[in-house]
Design a protein around this motif. Structure first.
Motif, PDB file in Angstrom:
ATOM      1  N   VAL A  44      49.712  71.929  10.223  1.00 14.55           N
ATOM      2  CA  VAL A  44      48.365  72.359   9.839  1.00 14.55           C
ATOM      3  C   VAL A  44      48.235  72.369   8.318  1.00 14.55           C
ATOM      4  CG1 VAL A  44      46.601  74.142  10.092  1.00 14.55           C
ATOM      5  CG2 VAL A  44      48.260  73.766  11.927  1.00 14.55           C
ATOM      6  N   LYS A  45      49.279  72.823   7.639  1.00 12.37           N
ATOM      7  CA  LYS A  45      49.277  72.812   6.166  1.00 12.37           C
ATOM      8  C   LYS A  45      49.170  71.386   5.625  1.00 12.37           C
ATOM      9  CE  LYS A  45      50.323  77.243   5.061  1.00 12.37           C
ATOM     10  NZ  LYS A  45      49.633  78.071   4.054  1.00 12.37           N
ATOM     11  N   GLU A  46      49.882  70.451   6.263  1.00 11.82           N
ATOM     12  CA  GLU A  46      49.842  69.058   5.813  1.00 11.82           C
ATOM     13  C   GLU A  46      48.479  68.427   6.079  1.00 11.82           C
ATOM     14  OE1 GLU A  46      53.182  67.522   7.916  1.00 11.82           O
ATOM     15  OE2 GLU A  46      54.653  68.398   6.549  1.00 11.82           O
ATOM     16  N   GLU A  66      49.537  68.352  16.512  1.00  5.95           N
ATOM     17  CA  GLU A  66      50.004  66.972  16.492  1.00  5.95           C
ATOM     18  C   GLU A  66      48.846  66.001  16.711  1.00  5.95           C
ATOM     19  OE1 GLU A  66      51.267  69.460  18.240  1.00  5.95           O
ATOM     20  OE2 GLU A  66      53.427  69.264  18.578  1.00  5.95           O
ATOM     21  N   ALA A  67      47.941  66.370  17.633  1.00  6.96           N
ATOM     22  CA  ALA A  67      46.779  65.522  17.889  1.00  6.96           C
ATOM     23  C   ALA A  67      45.911  65.394  16.635  1.00  6.96           C
ATOM     24  CB  ALA A  67      45.962  66.088  19.045  1.00  6.96           C
ATOM     25  N   ALA A  68      45.647  66.521  15.979  1.00  6.61           N
ATOM     26  CA  ALA A  68      44.821  66.501  14.773  1.00  6.61           C
ATOM     27  C   ALA A  68      45.453  65.642  13.683  1.00  6.61           C
ATOM     28  CB  ALA A  68      44.605  67.924  14.273  1.00  6.61           C
ATOM     29  N   ALA A  69      46.763  65.778  13.504  1.00  4.15           N
ATOM     30  CA  ALA A  69      47.459  64.999  12.472  1.00  4.15           C
ATOM     31  C   ALA A  69      47.362  63.502  12.759  1.00  4.15           C
ATOM     32  CB  ALA A  69      48.919  65.436  12.392  1.00  4.15           C
ATOM     33  N   GLN A  70      47.531  63.130  14.023  1.00  8.23           N
ATOM     34  CA  GLN A  70      47.453  61.709  14.360  1.00  8.23           C
ATOM     35  C   GLN A  70      46.021  61.194  14.217  1.00  8.23           C
ATOM     36  OE1 GLN A  70      49.308  60.348  17.919  1.00  8.23           O
ATOM     37  NE2 GLN A  70      51.275  61.280  17.443  1.00  8.23           N
ATOM     38  N   GLY A  71      45.052  62.022  14.610  1.00  7.06           N
ATOM     39  CA  GLY A  71      43.668  61.606  14.432  1.00  7.06           C
ATOM     40  C   GLY A  71      43.327  61.370  12.975  1.00  7.06           C
ATOM     41  N   LEU A  72      43.830  62.241  12.108  1.00  7.18           N
ATOM     42  CA  LEU A  72      43.610  62.104  10.669  1.00  7.18           C
ATOM     43  C   LEU A  72      44.182  60.783  10.156  1.00  7.18           C
ATOM     44  CD1 LEU A  72      42.688  63.537   8.005  1.00  7.18           C
ATOM     45  CD2 LEU A  72      44.995  64.477   7.881  1.00  7.18           C
ATOM     46  N   ILE A  73      45.414  60.471  10.546  1.00  9.85           N
ATOM     47  CA  ILE A  73      46.055  59.227  10.100  1.00  9.85           C
ATOM     48  C   ILE A  73      45.304  58.007  10.635  1.00  9.85           C
ATOM     49  CG2 ILE A  73      48.168  57.834  10.246  1.00  9.85           C
ATOM     50  CD1 ILE A  73      48.371  60.275   8.409  1.00  9.85           C
ATOM     51  N   ALA A  74      44.915  58.061  11.910  1.00 10.76           N
ATOM     52  CA  ALA A  74      44.189  56.931  12.491  1.00 10.76           C
ATOM     53  C   ALA A  74      42.839  56.743  11.803  1.00 10.76           C
ATOM     54  CB  ALA A  74      43.997  57.160  13.987  1.00 10.76           C
ATOM     55  N   GLY A  75      42.144  57.850  11.525  1.00  6.35           N
ATOM     56  CA  GLY A  75      40.852  57.750  10.861  1.00  6.35           C
ATOM     57  C   GLY A  75      40.961  57.175   9.460  1.00  6.35           C
ATOM     58  N   ILE A  76      41.948  57.653   8.702  1.00  7.59           N
ATOM     59  CA  ILE A  76      42.159  57.135   7.348  1.00  7.59           C
ATOM     60  C   ILE A  76      42.435  55.631   7.390  1.00  7.59           C
ATOM     61  CG2 ILE A  76      43.746  57.155   5.373  1.00  7.59           C
ATOM     62  CD1 ILE A  76      44.099  60.175   5.876  1.00  7.59           C
ATOM     63  N   ASN A  77      43.269  55.205   8.320  1.00  8.32           N
ATOM     64  CA  ASN A  77      43.649  53.790   8.368  1.00  8.32           C
ATOM     65  C   ASN A  77      42.551  52.902   8.922  1.00  8.32           C
ATOM     66  OD1 ASN A  77      46.359  53.390   7.251  1.00  8.32           O
ATOM     67  ND2 ASN A  77      46.949  54.922   8.751  1.00  8.32           N
TER      68      ASN A  77
END
Length: 402
Positions: A58-60, A377-388
Motif C-alpha cells: 500500500v505504501k508503494e 496485490e490487485a491494486a498494485a498490479q492494476g497500477l502497473i498495467a495502467g501505467i504501461n
C-alpha cells in the motif's frame, strides 16, 4: 492526450480502479466496463487494508500516485502497526476500514475524473488485428474500439460458490459471474487454470456476548498509509475483539469434514497462497486445541461482524453449530454464511514484466486473474498495467519495477 480510442478496463475492483486513475493521470482516456457500477471499489471480503506482507505494498502504491492508501486513511476506523514486538524490518501497517465509506470515496474520485467513463456491461470477447487488440465486444454484442484492454476480472471468471455440498454460479455472493471471456481467451491460445479462495461468515453484532471477548484496540498514536494524509489524518479508534475456538468447535468441524467443499474433493482448484480455512487448520494443526479469531466490524458502528480466521466451506448449519460452542457466541445469528469460491485464472508466464500479454499486443491482465490474492496485490498490479497501457499509447518506454 493520446489517440482517439480509449483504454478499456474490464472490471471495477481494486486493480481496475488503480489502472483507470493511472491512465487518467498520464493524459489518456479510460473506460471502465463493469457488471454493476454500484460495486466499483467494493471491498468484497475482509474489512481491512494492509497487514503482514501487504502493508508495504500500500505504501508503494501511494509512492507511485495510487489511491488505495488515501482511501484507507479516509475511511479507516482503526490503525495498527503489526509485529511491533519484532524488528522494524517486519513491522507492517494495517487499517480496519469502513467498507461503505471506502467505496464512496473511490466512486467519488472516479466520478470527478473527466478522463474516466463507466459503461454497465460485460466484456465477453475482443477482436485482434495483426496481433494487436482493436475492439472489445460486450454481451449485448455492442463493439467498442480500444487502444488497449486491461482485464481485471477478480473472482468473476466462471465463478462458482460452494457452501457445503451446495454450489451455484456467482462472482461474489449476490453477484453474477462473468461467462464468455475465459472461453475467448482460450480460443486465442491462452492457458487457463482454476483457483479457489474463501471467506468467513458475517455475524449479527447484537447476537454476540461482547463481555466474553477480549478487546483488540488500535494504536494510540495511529499512522497513515499515505504521505498526502498526514495533515488531515484524525481517525476514530473503534476496537476489534478476540475470541478463541475450543475443543467443542473442533469436534463439530472434525465430525463433518466430509461435508466441507474444500476437503471433500468437490473443489478442484488450489489456493493462490496459503490462507487456510478453519477446517484446514484443525486438520493440519491437529495438536492445537484452539485458534484465535478476530471479530471485526465491517464499518463504523456496524451491525455486521467479520469473523477473521474462520474462512470455511462447511454447510451453514455446521458453521453456526461450531461457532455456538464459543461462550461469546452461544446465541449467535448469521447475516451471511461463509463460503468458498472457485474461479478461472491465467498463469502469469504468459505475461511480460509490464503485465501485457506476450501473445497479443495491447492486452493486459491484472489482479486475481494472474493468480494473485488480496486487495493490495490487485491494486498494485492494476497500477502497473495502467501505467504501461498509457505508456504504450503515448509511445513512452515501459515502466518495469526491478
Amino acid at each position: 492526450m493520446g489517440a482517439i480510442n480509449p483504454i478499456i478496463i474490464a472490471g471495477g475492483g481494486h486493480a481496475g480502479i488503480e489502472a483507470a486513475l493511472a491512465i487518467s493521470r498520464m493524459g489518456c482516456r479510460a473506460v471502465i466496463i463493469t457488471l454493476d457500477p454500484k460495486s466499483i471499489g467494493r471491498m468484497s471480503c475482509n474489512p481491512a487494508i494492509g497487514g503482514l506482507a501487504k502493508g508495504h505494498i500500500v505504501k508503494e502504491i501511494d509512492a507511485l500516485g495510487g489511491i488505495m492508501g488515501r482511501a484507507a486513511d479516509f475511511s479507516g476506523i482503526q490503525f495498527k502497526i503489526l509485529n511491533k514486538s519484532k524488528g522494524r524490518a517486519v513491522w507492517s501497517p494495517r487499517a480496519q476500514v469502513d467498507k461503505l465509506k471506502y467505496t464512496r470515496f473511490i466512486q467519488n474520485e472516479i466520478s470527478l475524473d473527466e478522463n474516466i467513463s463507466i459503461i454497465e456491461g460485460e466484456v465477453v470477447d475482443f477482436a485482434v488485428n495483426n496481433s494487436n487488440i482493436s475492439t472489445v465486444i460486450l454481451k449485448d454484442r455492442s463493439a467498442h474500439p480500444c487502444a488497449s484492454l486491461i482485464i481485471t476480472a477478480g473472482t468473476f471468471l466462471n465463478g462458482l460458490i460452494h457452501i457445503g455440498t451446495r454450489k451455484f454460479r456467482a462472482g461474489r455472493m449476490g453477484e453474477k459471474p462473468a461467462i464468455g471471456l475465459t472461453e475467448s481467451l482460450i480460443n486465442k491460445g491462452f492457458a487457463v487454470g482454476r483457483l479457489k479462495t474463501g471467506t468467513p461468515p458475517r455475524l449479527l453484532r447484537s447476537s454476540i456476548d461482547w463481555e466474553q471477548t477480549l478487546l483488540a484496540p488500535g494504536d494510540e498514536i495511529p499512522s497513515p498509509f499515505s504521505i498526502n494524509s498526514i495533515d488531515k489524518f484524525n481517525p476514530i479508534n473503534e476496537p476489534c475483539h478476540v475470541v478463541n475456538t475450543n475443543t467443542g468447535v473442533h469436534k463439530y468441524l472434525k465430525e463433518n469434514l466430509h461435508k466441507s467443499a474444500m476437503l471433500s474433493g468437490q473443489i478442484k482448484g488450489v489456493g493462490p497462497r496459503y490462507c487456510p480455512s478453519v477446517e484446514d487448520k484443525i486438520v493440519r494443526f491437529a495438536s492445537r486445541n484452539s485458534h484465535q479469531l478476530f471479530l471485526e466490524p465491517e464499518w463504523a458502528n456496524s451491525n455486521q461482524i467479520y469473523v477473521n480466521g474462520f474462512s470455511t466451506s462447511m454447510p451453514e448449519s455446521i458453521q453456526k453449530l461450531a461457532l455456538m460452542q464459543i461462550p461469546a457466541m452461544n446465541n449467535v445469528e448469521f447475516i451471511r454464511p461463509g463460503y468458498a469460491i472457485e474461479y478461472d485464472y491465467f498463469p502469469s508466464s504468459q505475461l511480460k514484466s509490464t503485465l501485457e500479454t506476450k501473445a497479443i499486443d495491447g492486452l493486459f491482465l491484472a489482479g486475481q486473474i494472474n493468480g494473485t490474492s488480496g486487495y493490495e496485490e490487485a491494486a498494485a498490479q492494476g497500477l502497473i498495467a495502467g501505467i504501461n497501457a498509457a505508456s504504450k499509447l503515448n509511445s513512452l518506454n515501459p515502466f518495469i519495477l526491478l
